[in-house]
Design a protein around this motif. Structure first.
Motif, short mmCIF file in Angstrom:
data_model
loop_
_atom_site.label_atom_id
_atom_site.label_comp_id
_atom_site.label_asym_id
_atom_site.label_seq_id
_atom_site.Cartn_x
_atom_site.Cartn_y
_atom_site.Cartn_z
N ILE A 109 0.51 36.90 -16.77
CA ILE A 109 1.75 37.43 -17.35
C ILE A 109 1.36 38.14 -18.65
O ILE A 109 0.43 37.73 -19.34
CB ILE A 109 2.81 36.35 -17.62
CG1 ILE A 109 2.29 35.21 -18.49
CG2 ILE A 109 3.39 35.83 -16.31
CD1 ILE A 109 3.34 34.21 -18.92
N LYS A 110 2.03 39.25 -18.93
CA LYS A 110 1.75 40.01 -20.16
C LYS A 110 2.29 39.29 -21.39
O LYS A 110 1.63 39.20 -22.42
CB LYS A 110 2.37 41.41 -20.08
CG LYS A 110 1.73 42.30 -19.05
CD LYS A 110 2.45 43.64 -19.04
CE LYS A 110 1.94 44.54 -17.95
NZ LYS A 110 2.70 45.80 -17.88
N THR A 111 3.53 38.83 -21.28
CA THR A 111 4.18 38.06 -22.34
C THR A 111 5.03 37.00 -21.65
O THR A 111 5.20 37.04 -20.43
CB THR A 111 5.11 38.94 -23.21
OG1 THR A 111 6.13 39.48 -22.37
CG2 THR A 111 4.35 40.05 -23.89
N VAL A 165 8.08 35.33 -20.04
CA VAL A 165 9.19 35.91 -19.30
C VAL A 165 10.51 35.46 -19.93
O VAL A 165 10.67 34.29 -20.29
CB VAL A 165 9.12 35.47 -17.82
CG1 VAL A 165 10.36 35.91 -17.06
CG2 VAL A 165 7.87 36.02 -17.16
N ALA A 191 11.89 37.17 -13.66
CA ALA A 191 10.59 37.86 -13.75
C ALA A 191 10.67 39.19 -12.99
O ALA A 191 11.30 39.28 -11.94
CB ALA A 191 9.50 36.99 -13.15
N ASP A 215 6.39 42.37 -15.85
CA ASP A 215 5.98 41.21 -16.64
C ASP A 215 4.54 40.77 -16.32
O ASP A 215 3.98 39.94 -17.03
CB ASP A 215 6.91 40.01 -16.37
CG ASP A 215 8.31 40.24 -16.89
OD1 ASP A 215 8.43 40.80 -18.01
OD2 ASP A 215 9.27 39.87 -16.20
N LYS A 259 8.02 31.03 -19.02
CA LYS A 259 8.88 31.20 -20.19
C LYS A 259 8.23 30.55 -21.40
O LYS A 259 7.37 29.67 -21.27
CB LYS A 259 10.25 30.59 -19.91
CG LYS A 259 10.98 31.32 -18.80
CD LYS A 259 12.31 30.70 -18.49
CE LYS A 259 13.00 31.51 -17.38
NZ LYS A 259 14.30 30.99 -17.06
#
Length: 142
Positions: free
Chosen positions: A10-12, A14, A18, A22, A59
């Motif tokens: 994941i980039k950041t 969520v 999603a 992402d 998250k």
């Protein structure tokens, strides 16, 4: 021997649902040899689960991260753990040999070097497709 192993991160964290944006596909070099004296195995992943509960792990905070002992947040940029089916390429562990199939926690990627904890061999007498080991039937296929 070395291979290029693709894996998903994941980039950041969520926020909400999603989306494809992402996630990020990364590539890393991986040596296909286990250290002498270790009990590492090297796997080629065949199937991985994409479980709706994994969204909570993506998250920055989710109530399941506090209530489920094995649940922890996924760190952006790192491998996403998942239930999967893989083939053993190299093994230093006495219970697993080359070409064995295993089911357990691996990651969303092509290859993986790991310990054998949380891995098992599927029952060869059961003639379901391997992907069935990732769904609800996995509780009845061991």
């Amino acid at each position: 021997m070395e291979v290029s192993s693709r894996y998903i991160t994941i980039k950041t964290h969520v926020q909400g649902s999603a989306y494809e944006s992402d996630f990020e596909l990364k590539v890393a070099s991986l040596g296909l040899s286990a250290e002498p004296g270790s009990d590492d195995i090297i796997l080629r992943n065949l199937f991985v689960s994409i479980d709706p509960a994994q969204i909570n792990s993506m998250k920055s905070y989710s109530s399941s991260q506090k209530s489920v002992k094995t649940e922890s947040g996924i760190i952006p940029g790192q491998h996403i753990q998942a239930l999967g089916v893989a083939k053993v390429l190299v093994s230093r562990h006495p219970e697993f040999v080359k070409d064995d199939l295993v089911v357990g926690f691996i990651h969303w990627g092509d290859y993986r070097v790991q310990k054998v904890e949380m891995l098992r061999k599927p029952d060869p007498t059961i003639e379901f497709p391997l992907s069935y080991h990732l769904g609800v039937l996995r509780y009845f296929l061991s």
